[in-house]
Design a protein around this motif. Structure first.
Motif, PDB file in Angstrom:
ATOM      1  N   LEU A  26      39.490  10.138 -21.043  1.00  0.00           N
ATOM      2  CA  LEU A  26      38.994   8.733 -21.906  1.00  0.00           C
ATOM      3  C   LEU A  26      37.384   8.793 -21.564  1.00  0.00           C
ATOM      4  CD1 LEU A  26      40.497   4.930 -21.186  1.00  0.00           C
ATOM      5  CD2 LEU A  26      40.638   6.924 -22.982  1.00  0.00           C
ATOM      6  N   GLU A  27      36.669   9.730 -22.679  1.00  0.00           N
ATOM      7  CA  GLU A  27      35.584   9.873 -22.403  1.00  0.00           C
ATOM      8  C   GLU A  27      34.807   9.529 -23.840  1.00  0.00           C
ATOM      9  OE1 GLU A  27      34.387  14.519 -23.203  1.00  0.00           O
ATOM     10  OE2 GLU A  27      36.700  14.493 -23.832  1.00  0.00           O
ATOM     11  N   ALA A  28      33.433   9.047 -24.141  1.00  0.00           N
ATOM     12  CA  ALA A  28      32.504   8.898 -24.444  1.00  0.00           C
ATOM     13  C   ALA A  28      32.342  10.137 -25.500  1.00  0.00           C
ATOM     14  CB  ALA A  28      30.804   8.257 -24.495  1.00  0.00           C
ATOM     15  N   LEU A  29      31.972  10.112 -26.757  1.00  0.00           N
ATOM     16  CA  LEU A  29      31.794  11.413 -26.851  1.00  0.00           C
ATOM     17  C   LEU A  29      30.148  11.686 -27.475  1.00  0.00           C
ATOM     18  CD1 LEU A  29      35.189  11.883 -29.256  1.00  0.00           C
ATOM     19  CD2 LEU A  29      34.229  12.696 -27.369  1.00  0.00           C
ATOM     20  N   PRO A  30      29.298  12.934 -27.849  1.00  0.00           N
ATOM     21  CA  PRO A  30      28.308  12.581 -28.774  1.00  0.00           C
ATOM     22  C   PRO A  30      27.928  11.646 -29.123  1.00  0.00           C
ATOM     23  CG  PRO A  30      29.098  14.624 -27.902  1.00  0.00           C
ATOM     24  CD  PRO A  30      29.954  13.768 -27.970  1.00  0.00           C
ATOM     25  N   GLU A  31      26.975  11.147 -29.894  1.00  0.00           N
ATOM     26  CA  GLU A  31      26.562  10.149 -31.122  1.00  0.00           C
ATOM     27  C   GLU A  31      26.113  11.095 -31.716  1.00  0.00           C
ATOM     28  OE1 GLU A  31      25.048   6.123 -30.001  1.00  0.00           O
ATOM     29  OE2 GLU A  31      26.527   6.137 -28.226  1.00  0.00           O
ATOM     30  N   GLY A  32      26.953  12.090 -31.759  1.00  0.00           N
ATOM     31  CA  GLY A  32      25.875  13.238 -33.453  1.00  0.00           C
ATOM     32  C   GLY A  32      25.646  12.255 -34.466  1.00  0.00           C
ATOM     33  N   HIS A  33      26.624  12.736 -35.292  1.00  0.00           N
ATOM     34  CA  HIS A  33      26.608  12.358 -36.493  1.00  0.00           C
ATOM     35  C   HIS A  33      28.049  11.675 -37.064  1.00  0.00           C
ATOM     36  CE1 HIS A  33      27.376  16.461 -37.834  1.00  0.00           C
ATOM     37  NE2 HIS A  33      27.544  16.298 -38.678  1.00  0.00           N
ATOM     38  N   LEU A  34      27.996  10.696 -38.337  1.00  0.00           N
ATOM     39  CA  LEU A  34      28.817  10.708 -38.715  1.00  0.00           C
ATOM     40  C   LEU A  34      28.749   9.811 -40.574  1.00  0.00           C
ATOM     41  CD1 LEU A  34      32.297   8.853 -37.987  1.00  0.00           C
ATOM     42  CD2 LEU A  34      31.449   7.210 -38.172  1.00  0.00           C
ATOM     43  N   LEU A  35      29.293  10.644 -41.070  1.00  0.00           N
ATOM     44  CA  LEU A  35      28.483  10.478 -42.395  1.00  0.00           C
ATOM     45  C   LEU A  35      30.500   9.343 -43.219  1.00  0.00           C
ATOM     46  CD1 LEU A  35      26.877  14.161 -43.323  1.00  0.00           C
ATOM     47  CD2 LEU A  35      25.959  11.135 -42.477  1.00  0.00           C
ATOM     48  N   HIS A  36      29.615   8.893 -44.168  1.00  0.00           N
ATOM     49  CA  HIS A  36      31.248   8.169 -44.971  1.00  0.00           C
ATOM     50  C   HIS A  36      30.388   8.774 -46.288  1.00  0.00           C
ATOM     51  CE1 HIS A  36      33.517   4.109 -45.876  1.00  0.00           C
ATOM     52  NE2 HIS A  36      33.979   5.082 -46.530  1.00  0.00           N
ATOM     53  N   VAL A  37      31.456   9.616 -46.404  1.00  0.00           N
ATOM     54  CA  VAL A  37      31.420  10.549 -48.188  1.00  0.00           C
ATOM     55  C   VAL A  37      32.529   9.895 -48.596  1.00  0.00           C
ATOM     56  CG1 VAL A  37      31.696  12.344 -49.361  1.00  0.00           C
ATOM     57  CG2 VAL A  37      30.875  12.227 -46.928  1.00  0.00           C
ATOM     58  N   LEU A  38      32.098   9.333 -49.863  1.00  0.00           N
ATOM     59  CA  LEU A  38      33.139   8.672 -50.839  1.00  0.00           C
ATOM     60  C   LEU A  38      32.996   8.920 -52.528  1.00  0.00           C
ATOM     61  CD1 LEU A  38      31.122   5.759 -49.310  1.00  0.00           C
ATOM     62  CD2 LEU A  38      33.431   4.399 -50.581  1.00  0.00           C
ATOM     63  N   GLY A  39      33.492   9.517 -53.332  1.00  0.00           N
ATOM     64  CA  GLY A  39      33.872  10.534 -54.676  1.00  0.00           C
ATOM     65  C   GLY A  39      35.629  10.831 -55.014  1.00  0.00           C
ATOM     66  N   THR A  40      34.849  11.838 -55.711  1.00  0.00           N
ATOM     67  CA  THR A  40      36.444  12.434 -56.525  1.00  0.00           C
ATOM     68  C   THR A  40      36.284  13.789 -55.652  1.00  0.00           C
ATOM     69  OG1 THR A  40      35.004  13.615 -58.117  1.00  0.00           O
ATOM     70  CG2 THR A  40      35.945  11.180 -58.795  1.00  0.00           C
ATOM     71  N   ILE A  41      34.707  14.199 -54.811  1.00  0.00           N
ATOM     72  CA  ILE A  41      34.990  15.981 -54.623  1.00  0.00           C
ATOM     73  C   ILE A  41      36.309  15.837 -53.133  1.00  0.00           C
ATOM     74  CG2 ILE A  41      33.922  15.593 -52.630  1.00  0.00           C
ATOM     75  CD1 ILE A  41      31.582  17.701 -52.760  1.00  0.00           C
ATOM     76  N   GLU A  42      36.533  17.033 -53.359  1.00  0.00           N
ATOM     77  CA  GLU A  42      38.073  17.322 -52.352  1.00  0.00           C
ATOM     78  C   GLU A  42      37.734  17.896 -51.261  1.00  0.00           C
ATOM     79  OE1 GLU A  42      41.354  17.454 -53.387  1.00  0.00           O
ATOM     80  OE2 GLU A  42      40.901  16.007 -55.968  1.00  0.00           O
ATOM     81  N   PRO A  43      38.435  17.761 -50.304  1.00  0.00           N
ATOM     82  CA  PRO A  43      37.730  18.293 -49.047  1.00  0.00           C
ATOM     83  C   PRO A  43      37.421  19.639 -49.027  1.00  0.00           C
ATOM     84  CG  PRO A  43      39.990  16.461 -48.736  1.00  0.00           C
ATOM     85  CD  PRO A  43      39.426  17.324 -50.413  1.00  0.00           C
ATOM     86  N   ALA A  44      38.355  20.769 -49.916  1.00  0.00           N
ATOM     87  CA  ALA A  44      37.944  22.264 -49.455  1.00  0.00           C
ATOM     88  C   ALA A  44      36.404  21.939 -50.280  1.00  0.00           C
ATOM     89  CB  ALA A  44      38.797  23.152 -50.295  1.00  0.00           C
ATOM     90  N   ALA A  45      36.207  21.566 -51.016  1.00  0.00           N
ATOM     91  CA  ALA A  45      34.491  21.319 -51.815  1.00  0.00           C
ATOM     92  C   ALA A  45      33.938  20.331 -51.011  1.00  0.00           C
ATOM     93  CB  ALA A  45      34.865  20.859 -52.781  1.00  0.00           C
ATOM     94  N   LEU A  46      33.412  19.926 -50.406  1.00  0.00           N
ATOM     95  CA  LEU A  46      33.022  19.513 -49.489  1.00  0.00           C
ATOM     96  C   LEU A  46      32.888  19.975 -48.421  1.00  0.00           C
ATOM     97  CD1 LEU A  46      31.651  16.708 -48.344  1.00  0.00           C
ATOM     98  CD2 LEU A  46      33.659  15.682 -47.554  1.00  0.00           C
ATOM     99  N   ALA A  47      33.748  20.645 -47.532  1.00  0.00           N
ATOM    100  CA  ALA A  47      33.634  21.291 -46.692  1.00  0.00           C
ATOM    101  C   ALA A  47      32.687  22.737 -47.242  1.00  0.00           C
ATOM    102  CB  ALA A  47      34.852  22.621 -46.003  1.00  0.00           C
ATOM    103  N   THR A  48      33.052  23.151 -48.440  1.00  0.00           N
ATOM    104  CA  THR A  48      31.961  24.667 -48.712  1.00  0.00           C
ATOM    105  C   THR A  48      30.056  23.202 -48.912  1.00  0.00           C
ATOM    106  OG1 THR A  48      33.196  24.855 -50.279  1.00  0.00           O
ATOM    107  CG2 THR A  48      31.202  25.344 -50.456  1.00  0.00           C
TER     108      THR A  48
END
Length: 181
Positions: A26-48
């Protein structure tokens, strides 16, 4: 004037390694970033769009209908967040959840056994393959669980429940070891 509170990672300095037989870690991972994205965008377009914003190393995890969590180890600057929000305008909304959630890594040969003690998700690789994610409960705590490897998972939990979840996971790890995992 009193000093303002300083940010301290919730699980700073915590780690757990089980016996060599189970290999549970078990390990605490770095508290980098966590974004919540809501919308009609598809994962591939979001990755771009993430790549254009310099967040190509972030992972995209389904969090519900037309919702994703974007997680990464590096902190996100306000300028990067603003650039991403502008790029997603009209397609999706983005909200920074970095301050309100914590990520915990679970790995090892018996990681599935450990998690099966606290959640009803079928974690068999044929059903819950690498890259899969789901919102679920671990005991009484709401988490997002993501499979990050053959025997590795990442749990994302609200910051105020992180310590409780950590203690519950340590208890389940001890129990998994006793079961001869």
């Amino acid at each position: 004037m009193p000093d303002l509170p300083q940010h301290k990672p919730v699980l700073a300095g915590t780690a757990y390694s089980g016996s060599a037989g189970t290999g549970i870690r078990l390990e605490a991972l770095p508290e980098g970033h966590l974004l919540h994205v809501l919308g009609t965008i598809e994962p591939a377009a979001l990755a771009t769009e993430l790549a254009k914003a310099g967040l190509a190393k972030s992972s995209i995890r389904k969090a519900g209908f037309r919702q994703w969590f974007v997680a990464g180890d590096a902190p996100l600057s306000p300028a990067s967040l603003a650039a991403l929000a502008a790029a997603l305008a009209g397609k999706a909304f983005v909200m920074d959840q970095s301050h309100g959630r914590v990520r915990i890594g679970i790995s090892g040969r018996s990681s599935r056994l450990l998690l099966s003690k606290g959640t009803a998700i079928d974690l068999d690789p044929a059903v819950f393959a690498e890259g899969s994610s789901a919102m679920t409960m671990v005991g009484h705590i709401s988490v997002q669980i993501a499979r990050t490897g053959d025997d590795s998972f990442e749990l994302t939990v609200l910051r105020s429940f992180a310590e409780s979840l950590w203690h519950e996971l340590k208890h389940m790890a001890t129990s998994a070891e006793k079961d001869g995992a």
